[in-house]
Design a protein around this motif. Sequence first.
Motif, mmCIF file in Angstrom:
data_model
loop_
_atom_site.group_PDB
_atom_site.id
_atom_site.type_symbol
_atom_site.label_atom_id
_atom_site.label_comp_id
_atom_site.label_asym_id
_atom_site.label_seq_id
_atom_site.Cartn_x
_atom_site.Cartn_y
_atom_site.Cartn_z
ATOM 1 N N PRO A 9 0.799 -1.226 0.000
ATOM 2 C CA PRO A 9 0.000 0.000 0.000
ATOM 3 C C PRO A 9 0.830 1.274 0.000
ATOM 4 N N THR A 10 2.149 1.156 0.215
ATOM 5 C CA THR A 10 2.995 2.355 0.181
ATOM 6 C C THR A 10 3.513 2.648 -1.226
ATOM 7 N N LEU A 11 3.177 1.807 -2.192
ATOM 8 C CA LEU A 11 3.752 1.914 -3.532
ATOM 9 C C LEU A 11 3.604 3.310 -4.121
ATOM 10 N N PHE A 12 2.372 3.860 -4.042
ATOM 11 C CA PHE A 12 2.116 5.195 -4.576
ATOM 12 C C PHE A 12 1.550 6.128 -3.505
ATOM 13 N N ALA A 13 1.872 5.852 -2.268
ATOM 14 C CA ALA A 13 1.333 6.664 -1.174
ATOM 15 C C ALA A 13 1.773 8.116 -1.322
ATOM 16 N N GLY A 14 0.796 9.020 -1.336
ATOM 17 C CA GLY A 14 1.089 10.439 -1.369
ATOM 18 C C GLY A 14 1.401 11.019 -2.731
ATOM 19 N N VAL A 15 1.206 10.229 -3.817
ATOM 20 C CA VAL A 15 1.591 10.735 -5.149
ATOM 21 C C VAL A 15 0.398 10.979 -6.064
ATOM 22 N N ALA A 16 -0.817 10.700 -5.632
ATOM 23 C CA ALA A 16 -1.978 10.761 -6.527
ATOM 24 C C ALA A 16 -2.145 12.129 -7.175
ATOM 25 N N HIS A 17 -1.941 13.186 -6.412
ATOM 26 C CA HIS A 17 -2.074 14.539 -6.972
ATOM 27 C C HIS A 17 -1.055 14.753 -8.085
ATOM 28 N N TYR A 18 0.178 14.349 -7.857
ATOM 29 C CA TYR A 18 1.217 14.499 -8.876
ATOM 30 C C TYR A 18 0.899 13.632 -10.092
ATOM 31 N N TYR A 19 0.388 12.439 -9.838
ATOM 32 C CA TYR A 19 0.044 11.517 -10.922
ATOM 33 C C TYR A 19 -1.015 12.130 -11.828
ATOM 34 N N SER A 20 -2.050 12.676 -11.221
ATOM 35 C CA SER A 20 -3.142 13.271 -11.987
ATOM 36 C C SER A 20 -2.683 14.493 -12.772
ATOM 37 N N LYS A 21 -1.802 15.287 -12.187
ATOM 38 C CA LYS A 21 -1.412 16.558 -12.804
ATOM 39 C C LYS A 21 -0.271 16.429 -13.799
#
Length: 273
Positions: free
Chosen positions: A12-24
Amino acid sequence: MTFTATHSTYDPTLFAGVAHYYSKYRPRYNDELYQLLINEFQLDGTGHLLDLGTGTGLIAIALSPYFQEVIGLDPDPEMLKEAKQEAELDNIHNIQWINTQAESISAQLGEFRLVTIGRAYHWFDKPKVLKLASDRLVQGGGIAITYTHQDVWHSPEHWKIKVLNVVKKYLGEKRRVGNGTIDDLDATYTELPRLLQQSGFSAPKIETIAIDKTWTSDSWIGYLYSTAFCRPAYFGDRLAEFEQEMRKTLLSLFPSDKFIEQIPVDVYLAHKN
């Protein structure tokens, strides 16, 4: 509809905290890809689509007009939150977002005309997911898997080598992924044609398209933060120092602070036998 994550190897730490950067900051697929899928699978607004590892919903949202209903499935709740917001902004209401792993799909989901897997296949239990996907397809249904050649870790391009050297200076020589490391994502795809046929699909047709992406130093740093190997949390109190050095490196390579990358994308297209 609620599902519980059960795949024991999921980190579950694979993409922890990166969703905003991923989307943008992640490059978006272009119309050429979607037209390829529309033509290959004769998409006409009927049936159902299952997008595995949907992330921020790029494929699910883009293809939603061509299906009666879409299910976007991902184990990361932060990614799904971004996907929901994107769909709402686009006034799209025929997508159901499900927080679970691809390894957990079952007959509860129903049957689908098409299963898509974008930038997530390499994280899956591949034989298991391909077999489950085949089981969920109607007769004559198909699968489309994309692989984006954008691997900074194995690129011969001079500027990417320079960028990677900065990343390694701060995070070490090993490619980090969540709580572990990984060597080569490319190798994951060499076995894909064989695994597809073993899972009940035809021999895949492989098409290649190209995405032209214009970067600045800011957007490239944002892209790095969207990856599993360069999450902001890895840097601790050295994040600002890393940004400063990365920006300085990019500006030395591209003084105009603008550069174009051509990203080839392999698309594996197969039909259920």
